[in-house]
Design an enzyme around this catalytic site. Sequence first.
Site, PDB file in Angstrom:
ATOM      1  N   LYS A  45      -4.103  -7.507   1.782  1.00 42.87           N
ATOM      2  CA  LYS A  45      -4.292  -6.834   0.504  1.00 42.87           C
ATOM      3  C   LYS A  45      -4.344  -7.779  -0.709  1.00 42.87           C
ATOM      4  O   LYS A  45      -5.387  -8.333  -0.983  1.00 42.87           O
ATOM      5  CB  LYS A  45      -3.251  -5.733   0.356  1.00 42.87           C
ATOM      6  CG  LYS A  45      -3.570  -4.566   1.315  1.00 42.87           C
ATOM      7  CD  LYS A  45      -3.016  -3.247   0.873  1.00 42.87           C
ATOM      8  CE  LYS A  45      -3.720  -2.087   1.542  1.00 42.87           C
ATOM      9  NZ  LYS A  45      -3.073  -1.579   2.766  1.00 42.87           N
TER      10      LYS A  45
ATOM     11  N   ASP B  95       5.568  -5.992   8.406  1.00 42.52           N
ATOM     12  CA  ASP B  95       4.218  -5.772   7.874  1.00 42.52           C
ATOM     13  C   ASP B  95       4.324  -5.726   6.346  1.00 42.52           C
ATOM     14  O   ASP B  95       4.626  -4.692   5.762  1.00 42.52           O
ATOM     15  CB  ASP B  95       3.641  -4.469   8.436  1.00 42.52           C
ATOM     16  CG  ASP B  95       2.228  -4.202   7.915  1.00 42.52           C
ATOM     17  OD1 ASP B  95       1.792  -4.907   6.981  1.00 42.52           O
ATOM     18  OD2 ASP B  95       1.571  -3.274   8.423  1.00 42.52           O
TER      19      ASP B  95
ATOM     20  N   TYR C  54       2.573   3.055   8.501  1.00 47.14           N
ATOM     21  CA  TYR C  54       1.120   2.834   8.488  1.00 47.14           C
ATOM     22  C   TYR C  54       0.859   1.338   8.673  1.00 47.14           C
ATOM     23  O   TYR C  54       1.420   0.519   7.939  1.00 47.14           O
ATOM     24  CB  TYR C  54       0.475   3.319   7.176  1.00 47.14           C
ATOM     25  CG  TYR C  54      -1.004   3.009   7.164  1.00 47.14           C
ATOM     26  CD1 TYR C  54      -1.906   3.802   7.891  1.00 47.14           C
ATOM     27  CD2 TYR C  54      -1.502   1.885   6.508  1.00 47.14           C
ATOM     28  CE1 TYR C  54      -3.247   3.486   7.944  1.00 47.14           C
ATOM     29  CE2 TYR C  54      -2.853   1.575   6.554  1.00 47.14           C
ATOM     30  CZ  TYR C  54      -3.724   2.376   7.275  1.00 47.14           C
ATOM     31  OH  TYR C  54      -5.054   2.056   7.337  1.00 47.14           O
TER      32      TYR C  54
ATOM     33  N   TYR D  34     -12.322   7.776   5.038  1.00 46.73           N
ATOM     34  CA  TYR D  34     -11.735   9.103   5.282  1.00 46.73           C
ATOM     35  C   TYR D  34     -12.491  10.203   4.531  1.00 46.73           C
ATOM     36  O   TYR D  34     -11.890  11.077   3.927  1.00 46.73           O
ATOM     37  CB  TYR D  34     -10.251   9.125   4.852  1.00 46.73           C
ATOM     38  CG  TYR D  34      -9.457   7.962   5.401  1.00 46.73           C
ATOM     39  CD1 TYR D  34      -9.133   7.911   6.755  1.00 46.73           C
ATOM     40  CD2 TYR D  34      -9.071   6.912   4.583  1.00 46.73           C
ATOM     41  CE1 TYR D  34      -8.432   6.837   7.272  1.00 46.73           C
ATOM     42  CE2 TYR D  34      -8.366   5.833   5.095  1.00 46.73           C
ATOM     43  CZ  TYR D  34      -8.043   5.806   6.430  1.00 46.73           C
ATOM     44  OH  TYR D  34      -7.351   4.746   6.924  1.00 46.73           O
TER      45      TYR D  34
END
Length: 433
Positions: A278, A249, A148, A20
């Site tokens: 993660k 999630d 997200y 980003y």
Amino acid sequence: MNNKYTELLDFDREHLWHPYTSMAKPLPSYLVESAQGVEIKLASGETLIDGMSSWWSVLHGYNHPVLNQALLTQAQEFSHIMFGGLTHQPAIDLGKKLIDLTPNTLDKVFFSDSGSVAVEVALKMALQYWQSKGQADKHRIMTVKNGYHGDTFAAMSVCDPVTGMHQIFEKVLMKSIFAPAPRIFINETWHDDELIELEALFKKHHHETAAFIIEPIVQGTGGMRFYHPNYLKAVRQLCDQYRVLFIADEIATGLGRTGKLFACEWADISPDIMCLGKTLTGGYLTLAATLCTAEIAQTISEGEASCFMHGPTYMANPLACAVANASIDLLIKQDWQGKIKKIEQQFQQELIPLKQFDKVANTRVLGSIGVVETTHAVNVAIIQKRFVELGVWIRPFGKLIYIMPPLVINNSQISQLVCAIKAVLSEDACFID
Ligand SMILES: *Cc1c(COP(=O)(O)O)cnc(C)c1O
């Protein structure tokens, strides 16, 4: 900094994309020389206390001897082998552990490379499930705003429609069904009114809905919002009532971060499909897993394709599985709940009072996650530079300054993180007005 470092950083700025970040006007990147425990050492000489766990992934600190050894031991056997037609103990051991630790309806494990891919896999499983049952009409995905779930296409289509990337890719994204974001926070009083729109959406769309996907309890990148467990209970109940698969999630929340091993435990519910990523490898290598029930796996396998249609080249990479096994063992064998509780209590004492600053809209804590929501957006370049000068690594976005340090952080290091946040809160230059 000497010439060598300047050259490296020049090349980086000129040729390497960062997440980003503009290539035309890039924010500065800091060159890392080494990292040890909770400390990141920069080539320019500074040592920083890590408040980010490298985006939710580092668990036991950097350069951990046990994790290093797990990698070395596996590398001396084999570092990779195709998973088509071949298998290996690191994957088998990890599969056992995950089935053992996750809610007990989850029985089948699909390994992949990254969180986004684990979400793609979950969504494909849901679609293939209904297809196999002869109900291909159930092909849409329902979710909540402020979510997200990753940066690949299907994952993007279930990210928040405003802060996600929907405008740019609108023409190619799936048209998901969005419920309002949960509004009642975890420590607030519950009202059933919270569910009115959600129930209406289930009622209206269930016949065309394959699955509902949500981040349990913590909406991370979409606002660091900690919502009420009753919301999650209601989603489970509605999914059962209307025959919609429930995808949790847990890529950010899984393996301890919220104070429970999995955030679903806050609501005492079991999803049909769960995504992990993660911190699965303790922050060492990229690895993700999508778990599902035996019934989903059975149905897909009896369908038209007679198998699930996905197969990453690096599926169940042995190095990643070996280090994941070592990291999960380290976690489980210690009093991890006590450790998280201690971090949480210190955040309560030191970070929550930052609420009194003019620039602070709200402070909140859950497990080892601490959030300071500001009234103005941060100026990332300036605030980042100040944090480095103050000896910490904290990377805020928008109006969110948040920390979630590795488990091994000690009291004085936590205080240093909070003090640094306190310092920038009175510096106007760190914010955009
Ligand atoms: C980070 C994240 C993802 C995406 O994982 P990547 O490994 O970055 O692809 C998906 N879902 C949630 C909840 C995440 O926090």
